[in-house]
Design an enzyme around this catalytic site. Structure first.
Site, mmCIF file in Angstrom:
data_model
loop_
_atom_site.group_PDB
_atom_site.id
_atom_site.type_symbol
_atom_site.label_atom_id
_atom_site.label_comp_id
_atom_site.label_asym_id
_atom_site.label_seq_id
_atom_site.Cartn_x
_atom_site.Cartn_y
_atom_site.Cartn_z
ATOM 1 N N ASP A 16 -0.799 29.754 -26.375
ATOM 2 C CA ASP A 16 -0.997 30.460 -27.648
ATOM 3 C C ASP A 16 -2.242 31.345 -27.588
ATOM 4 O O ASP A 16 -3.209 31.026 -26.893
ATOM 5 C CB ASP A 16 -1.122 29.420 -28.775
ATOM 6 N N GLY A 17 -2.194 32.448 -28.324
ATOM 7 C CA GLY A 17 -3.369 33.307 -28.455
ATOM 8 C C GLY A 17 -3.247 34.680 -27.798
ATOM 9 O O GLY A 17 -4.231 35.424 -27.760
ATOM 10 N N ASN A 18 -2.044 35.020 -27.335
ATOM 11 C CA ASN A 18 -1.871 36.333 -26.696
ATOM 12 C C ASN A 18 -2.153 37.474 -27.671
ATOM 13 O O ASN A 18 -2.778 38.476 -27.318
ATOM 14 C CB ASN A 18 -0.431 36.510 -26.199
ATOM 15 N N GLY A 19 -1.685 37.312 -28.914
ATOM 16 C CA GLY A 19 -1.855 38.364 -29.917
ATOM 17 C C GLY A 19 -3.323 38.572 -30.251
ATOM 18 O O GLY A 19 -3.801 39.716 -30.316
ATOM 19 N N TRP A 21 -5.891 37.805 -28.392
ATOM 20 C CA TRP A 21 -6.551 38.339 -27.190
ATOM 21 C C TRP A 21 -6.406 39.867 -27.178
ATOM 22 O O TRP A 21 -7.365 40.592 -26.921
ATOM 23 C CB TRP A 21 -5.910 37.712 -25.943
ATOM 24 N N ARG A 29 -0.001 43.968 -29.145
ATOM 25 C CA ARG A 29 0.322 42.550 -28.882
ATOM 26 C C ARG A 29 1.098 42.371 -27.574
ATOM 27 O O ARG A 29 0.920 41.383 -26.868
ATOM 28 C CB ARG A 29 1.133 41.963 -30.047
ATOM 29 N N SER A 61 9.642 30.258 -29.081
ATOM 30 C CA SER A 61 10.210 29.227 -29.960
ATOM 31 C C SER A 61 11.390 29.790 -30.746
ATOM 32 O O SER A 61 11.554 31.017 -30.855
ATOM 33 C CB SER A 61 9.136 28.724 -30.936
ATOM 34 N N ASN A 64 10.173 32.191 -33.209
ATOM 35 C CA ASN A 64 9.593 33.467 -32.767
ATOM 36 C C ASN A 64 10.553 34.664 -32.925
ATOM 37 O O ASN A 64 10.122 35.812 -32.922
ATOM 38 C CB ASN A 64 9.102 33.387 -31.316
ATOM 39 N N ARG A 190 -1.753 22.075 -33.551
ATOM 40 C CA ARG A 190 -0.444 21.623 -34.052
ATOM 41 C C ARG A 190 0.590 21.754 -32.938
ATOM 42 O O ARG A 190 0.355 22.434 -31.939
ATOM 43 C CB ARG A 190 -0.016 22.450 -35.276
ATOM 44 N N GLU A 203 -1.098 12.570 -24.148
ATOM 45 C CA GLU A 203 -2.480 12.858 -24.533
ATOM 46 C C GLU A 203 -2.537 14.336 -24.924
ATOM 47 O O GLU A 203 -1.893 15.177 -24.301
ATOM 48 C CB GLU A 203 -3.431 12.602 -23.344
HETATM 49 C C1 IPE Z 1 4.014 28.351 -30.623
HETATM 50 O O1 IPE Z 1 3.150 29.378 -30.930
HETATM 51 C C2 IPE Z 1 5.165 28.863 -29.818
HETATM 52 C C3 IPE Z 1 4.838 29.316 -28.475
HETATM 53 C C4 IPE Z 1 3.676 29.196 -27.893
HETATM 54 C C5 IPE Z 1 5.930 29.908 -27.747
HETATM 55 P P1 IPE Z 1 3.227 30.184 -32.310
HETATM 56 O O2 IPE Z 1 2.115 31.141 -32.303
HETATM 57 O O3 IPE Z 1 4.598 30.738 -32.477
HETATM 58 O O4 IPE Z 1 3.039 29.019 -33.374
HETATM 59 P P2 IPE Z 1 2.383 29.049 -34.838
HETATM 60 O O5 IPE Z 1 3.091 30.118 -35.592
HETATM 61 O O6 IPE Z 1 0.934 29.341 -34.673
HETATM 62 O O7 IPE Z 1 2.609 27.669 -35.359
HETATM 63 C C1 IPE Z 2 1.706 33.035 -27.813
HETATM 64 O O1 IPE Z 2 0.804 33.964 -28.325
HETATM 65 C C2 IPE Z 2 2.965 33.675 -27.269
HETATM 66 C C3 IPE Z 2 4.162 33.450 -28.081
HETATM 67 C C4 IPE Z 2 4.247 32.692 -29.141
HETATM 68 C C5 IPE Z 2 5.365 34.146 -27.668
HETATM 69 P P1 IPE Z 2 0.925 34.522 -29.803
HETATM 70 O O2 IPE Z 2 1.762 35.757 -29.773
HETATM 71 O O3 IPE Z 2 1.393 33.483 -30.740
HETATM 72 O O4 IPE Z 2 -0.576 34.903 -30.095
HETATM 73 P P2 IPE Z 2 -1.364 34.749 -31.467
HETATM 74 O O5 IPE Z 2 -1.211 33.329 -31.918
HETATM 75 O O6 IPE Z 2 -0.732 35.707 -32.423
HETATM 76 O O7 IPE Z 2 -2.769 35.091 -31.135
HETATM 77 MG MG MG Z 3 0.432 32.112 -31.875
#
Ligand code: IPE
Ligand code: IPE
Ligand code: MG
Length: 237
Positions: A16-19, A21, A29, A61, A64, A190, A203
């Site tokens: 998580d966190g690509n967006g 970043w 994104r 997910s 998504n 979460r 864990e």
């Molecule tokens: C969880 O991340 C799904 C994946 C990492 C593929 P999300 O960014 O979609 O989850 P939420 O919206 O923060 O719960």
């Molecule tokens: C996780 O990064 C990748 C996927 C869920 C596909 P996000 O795209 O959720 O990045 P944030 O949470 O918006 O930073």
């Molecule tokens: Mg995310």
């Protein structure tokens, strides 16, 4: 890495966190997702070298699909690019790729790429990389219940035969051990519909590192933290 370190057999990662970043860098994104793919590549290599046997990554997910169409399209394109870019190296490193999730919603092109990566890496024996795509724990459990109900309806199974093992065997993860360690990056704490059945005794490790910045070093930190845990499984020592 310290020789005494206990290496989890199965590590699962909520990447998580690509967006965020990308946003921090004034980028789109989709560029964050590309950087995320490069981080995955580095993490897979490091995990295989450390002796991890299963690495599962939550890549897309069922929820998504609700993101803006342009982002969903970029992610689907990235699945194809990722397959092209990484298949030779995965073969070389002895990494076998498996997919979990409902593949029916993917285009023919995406499914062809997924077939390519799973068939070309099928001989890999060092580590299994499990890509969770169009995955969610609730949809997985829903399918499992449907399969079991069908067997009961067909007279192949008695309701009283439905035990924990029968449920586990009906999940996408039937052939794998439960994750020992679940890592989530980007500071979110979460599960977001990930492996709720399989995580019963996992864990958890949460880090503020954004997924594109994750790699060998961050993985080692997580494994160090895991080594400090006392897994009791409800028992008294
Ligand atoms: C969880 O991340 C799904 C994946 C990492 C593929 P999300 O960014 O979609 O989850 P939420 O919206 O923060 O719960
Ligand atoms: C996780 O990064 C990748 C996927 C869920 C596909 P996000 O795209 O959720 O990045 P944030 O949470 O918006 O930073
Ligand atoms: Mg995310």
């Amino acid at each position: 890495m310290n020789q005494e370190m206990k290496i989890p057999q199965h590590i699962a990662i909520i990447m998580d966190g690509n967006g965020r970043w990308a946003k921090q860098r004034g980028k789109d994104r989709s560029e964050g997702h590309f950087a995320g793919m490069m981080a995955l590549r580095a993490t897979v290599k490091a995990a295989a070298e450390m002796g991890v046997k299963y690495l599962t990554v939550y890549a897309f997910s069922t929820e998504n699909w609700g993101r803006p169409q342009a982002e969903v399209d970029a992610l689907m394109e990235l699945v194809c690019t990722g397959v092209e870019m990484n298949t030779p190296e995965l073969c070389q490193e002895g990494v076998r790729v498996e997919i979990i999730g409902d593949r029916r919603r993917f285009s023919e092109k995406v499914n062809a790429a997924l077939d390519r990566i799973t068939s070309k890496t099928a001989q890999g024996e060092r580590m299994t990389l499990v890509l969770a795509l169009n995955y969610s724990s609730r949809s997985e459990l829903t399918f499992a219940v449907q399969q079991l109900a069908q067997k009961v309806a067909d007279g192949e199974l008695q309701p009283s035969d439905i035990d924990e093992k029968a449920i586990s065997q009906s999940l996408y993860t039937a052939s794998m051990p439960d994750p020992d360690l679940i890592i989530r990056t980007s500071g979110e704490c979460r599960l977001s519909n990930f492996m709720m059945w399989q995580a019963s005794y996992s864990e958890f490790y949460f880090t503020d590192v954004l997924w594109p910045d994750f790699g060998a070093e961050a993985l080692e930190e997580a494994i160090k933290a895991y080594n400090g845990r006392d897994r009791r499984y409800g028992l008294v020592k």
